[in-house]
Design an enzyme around this catalytic site. Sequence first.
Site, PDB file in Angstrom:
ATOM      1  CE  LYS A 267      -3.703  -1.644   2.877  1.00  0.00           C
ATOM      2  NZ  LYS A 267      -5.137  -1.793   1.271  1.00  0.00           N
ATOM      3  NE  ARG A 341     -11.135  -9.903  -1.681  1.00  0.00           N
ATOM      4  CZ  ARG A 341     -12.218  -9.323  -1.905  1.00  0.00           C
ATOM      5  NH1 ARG A 341     -11.760  -9.085  -3.346  1.00  0.00           N
ATOM      6  NH2 ARG A 341     -12.116  -7.433  -1.882  1.00  0.00           N
TER       7      ARG A 341
HETATM    8  N1  BES Z   1      -7.869  -3.975   4.856  1.00  0.00           N
HETATM    9  C1  BES Z   1      -8.066  -3.156   3.322  1.00  0.00           C
HETATM   10  C2  BES Z   1      -9.242  -2.591   2.947  1.00  0.00           C
HETATM   11  C3  BES Z   1      -9.623  -1.537   3.535  1.00  0.00           C
HETATM   12  C4  BES Z   1      -9.656  -0.239   3.230  1.00  0.00           C
HETATM   13  C5  BES Z   1     -10.214  -1.302   5.124  1.00  0.00           C
HETATM   14  C6  BES Z   1      -9.616   1.007   4.208  1.00  0.00           C
HETATM   15  C7  BES Z   1      -9.975  -0.203   6.505  1.00  0.00           C
HETATM   16  C8  BES Z   1      -9.943   1.522   5.166  1.00  0.00           C
HETATM   17  C9  BES Z   1      -8.293  -4.669   2.309  1.00  0.00           C
HETATM   18  O1  BES Z   1      -7.936  -5.736   2.886  1.00  0.00           O
HETATM   19  C10 BES Z   1      -7.619  -4.260   0.863  1.00  0.00           C
HETATM   20  O2  BES Z   1      -6.766  -3.581   0.906  1.00  0.00           O
HETATM   21  N2  BES Z   1      -8.636  -4.496   0.013  1.00  0.00           N
HETATM   22  C11 BES Z   1      -8.559  -3.518  -0.908  1.00  0.00           C
HETATM   23  C12 BES Z   1      -9.284  -4.721  -1.383  1.00  0.00           C
HETATM   24  C13 BES Z   1      -8.709  -4.850  -3.420  1.00  0.00           C
HETATM   25  C14 BES Z   1      -6.654  -5.375  -3.651  1.00  0.00           C
HETATM   26  C15 BES Z   1      -9.261  -6.300  -4.522  1.00  0.00           C
HETATM   27  C16 BES Z   1      -9.035  -2.276  -1.502  1.00  0.00           C
HETATM   28  O3  BES Z   1      -9.701  -2.392  -0.899  1.00  0.00           O
HETATM   29  O4  BES Z   1      -8.065  -1.707  -2.618  1.00  0.00           O
HETATM   30 MN    MN Z   2      -5.317  -5.451   2.288  1.00  0.00          MN
END
Ligand code: BES
Ligand code: MN
Length: 487
Positions: A267, A341
């Site tokens: 990230k 997931r």
């Molecule tokens: N933990 C994150 C989602 C999240 C985002 C939680 C903001 C709290 C605040 C999750 O694991 C994630 O990174 N999701 C990705 C999914 C994508 C790569 C398909 C996302 O939301 O960008």
């Molecule tokens: Mn994630």
Amino acid sequence: MIKVSSTRRLDRTDVLIVFAEEPSSKDVKPLHKWDALSGDSSRRLAAALEKENFRGKVGQTFVWHAGDSRAERVIVAGAGKAASRDVDMTIRAAGAAAKKAKEIGATKVACALPPAGKLGEERNAQAVTEGLILGAYEFDKYRQAKETKAFEAAEVLGAPERAVKLAEIFARATVYARDLVNTPAGDCAPRHLAEAAKRLAGSNVKVTVWGQKEIEKKGMGGLIGIGKGSDEPYHFIMLKWEGKKGSKKVAIVGKGITFDSGGLCIKPADGMGTMKCDMSGAAAVLATFSALPDLKPDCTVYGYIPAAENMTGGSAVKTGDVLRTASGRTIEVNNTDAEGRVVLADAMTVAREDHPDEMIDLATLTGACVVALGDQVAGMFTNDDNLAAGLDAASKRAGERLWRMPIVAEYRELLKSEIADIKNSGGRGGGAIQGALFLQEWAGDQPWAHLDIAGPAWTDKGLSFCQPGGTGFGVRTLLEYVTAQGK
Ligand code: BES
Ligand code: MN
Ligand code: ZN
């Protein structure tokens, strides 16, 4: 957490909280008589409010130097319109008052109840008490110098004892979750979640924690694949509240990623800042179990937490890797940041072996859900209309906001993999729905609901009933839900 008690008579206090309702039409002035104040003070306060143009909106507060024989200062808190006031608004209103009391350095606090209206005496008093406790909450474990010396207790005038007791149970569980979420990932790794779970064992709560060995034996390749990129060992946590014989069995599953760096699909710094919150689902499950011995629901409750840290270590899962889950189904990891997931898939497989009647998962799953619903509403995805209705009703009683979202079968195409049974990410459009579609593969035809709490689990700026940080979202809805089963 502040201690709240019910009282019949107001002793002399530093700060008295009273509520003022929002007039139903513009030209009606808020006319109020506050029983807790003398007739003279009450009239002068009404005049002061008028001069201030105080409208009584939820979240609005006004500090008045009363000089009343019973209260040094009065905080007037807006209660919103009488006809529409529900649990959520009441918690927000009382939370704002408690925050204000903290801000002005209140030493002794008493609170008069707003008119009960459609809420009824007990719900009204319970919501006010919850709001006071949640609004006064502070996470100061890591501070040497305490910034504000918060008051330690509050008295609520004329509150039914039962309402105060229930409010304390609900608020304590919420605070339990907030504390876990607010604890930095360095001090809240999977093993810490496991330890927290073990501390909940006893009085009818059974706790089992699996380590690497048992998880490998079970073939939980999803949890292993995500967890192995970290030096912190992954764990799988199971809890059980034994309800009445033959009662309904409810399984709750919580995403327990104690830190989400994104893995090799790392990230950006901006997005990583709050990722200690990625175990908020797990925190809600643990918090629920912390309150079950007090609430003693009839139904049997199972809890499952896949706990891992999503990191970039030398053995981290790589994009394109294929993981074999406990169900036998394989996942192509085309994005290591869609890790939730993957670990939940294994958790749901193990959960189903206990044959629950229904399964509810809570997960900070997608940023897409935050885009769709913002940070105060959770997305609810479910294959069962009854469960949807039950959760919707529970969330309203709890004062938390859920909104049902569609599971669009046609989008399953997006998750088709060239080499495995499914891939874990399918591009930008409908990201929250994709997450639900993925999880549904592991729910099968089992009644199941997925609550995407990525938005409401955390507040950057704070809310009237919550300082910036973890909110404890989901705990009160789960408690309302399980206590309503088998009745
Ligand atoms: N933990 C994150 C989602 C999240 C985002 C939680 C903001 C709290 C605040 C999750 O694991 C994630 O990174 N999701 C990705 C999914 C994508 C790569 C398909 C996302 O939301 O960008
Ligand atoms: Mn994630
Ligand atoms: Zn995550």
